[in-house]
Design an enzyme around this catalytic site. Sequence first.
Site, PDB file in Angstrom:
ATOM      1  CG  ASP A  16      -1.977   1.061   1.226  1.00 49.74           C
ATOM      2  OD1 ASP A  16      -1.684   2.200   0.808  1.00 49.74           O
ATOM      3  OD2 ASP A  16      -3.112   0.778   1.651  1.00 49.74           O
ATOM      4  CB  ILE A  18      -0.673   4.571   3.349  1.00 52.34           C
ATOM      5  CG1 ILE A  18      -0.806   5.648   4.440  1.00 52.34           C
ATOM      6  CG2 ILE A  18      -0.765   3.182   3.960  1.00 52.34           C
ATOM      7  CD1 ILE A  18      -0.990   7.037   3.923  1.00 52.34           C
ATOM      8  CB  SER A  19       3.119   0.895   3.887  1.00 48.39           C
ATOM      9  OG  SER A  19       4.265   0.205   4.334  1.00 48.39           O
ATOM     10  N   PRO A  20       5.529   3.436   4.389  1.00 47.38           N
ATOM     11  CG  PRO A  20       6.510   4.322   6.313  1.00 47.38           C
ATOM     12  CD  PRO A  20       5.180   3.940   5.727  1.00 47.38           C
ATOM     13  CB  SER A  22       4.962  -0.713   1.211  1.00 47.83           C
ATOM     14  OG  SER A  22       4.151  -1.566   1.980  1.00 47.83           O
TER      15      SER A  22
END
EC number: 2.5.1.18
Length: 231
Positions: A16, A18-20, A22
């Site tokens: 996603d 939004i996930s750093p 990731s």
Amino acid sequence: MSKVATKLPRIDYYFDVISPFSYIGFEILQKMENQWKGISVRYIPFFLGAVMKESGNRPPAMLPAKSIMMMTDLQRTAKFWNIPLTPPPQFMDWIRKYRTTGAMKILLVLEEQDKELMLRAAREFWLRLWSRSEKIFEDLDFVEVLKAIGVKNVEEVIEKSKEEKYAKILTENTQRGVDMNAYGAPWINVVTSDGEEHPFFGSDRFHLIADLLQQPQPLPDRLLFGQKSKL
């Protein structure tokens, strides 16, 4: 874990924007795709908010002590891999107000057209949020992302992403993550050539994945070149 038929070992990377972490894992995996041989990689957008809710997990940013450590880890890891990452000052306000479902559905539309285009858009979403402290949640944000990666039919892509089809795909991707007991992002499912599935969580598990797949260990270029110079 269930067995599925596979010709090559495969890595399914659930993420996603939004996930750093990731983002960090994405850049590492992009790098390793050039070094690992005989490995198939799929990048699968899912909705982290639903994964957290279904698993009973809480975002690190919601726990003060964990939030402080997460930011420290982010800075350390980004420096180690030379990834441009700066937490946006408005992040807490944004995650309370917005969801990333719109951005993830944009990626699903682009994936149908061209996988590489989808990957460029994912990187641009991460750069906007985690490098330039810019929003990634609304149509105007999507316009900027799509223009930045050279998409010509910007409005068409945005309108198409609002079709029920893409909401359904995103839900299905998310449910697959939940079914694998995912509780955060990135969630990585490795399918070996014997059909066995091996789940991993986080951006710091690639050394274990390399060992499982008998591939070279991941290292930043400065260390990789340093090793080569000693041989």
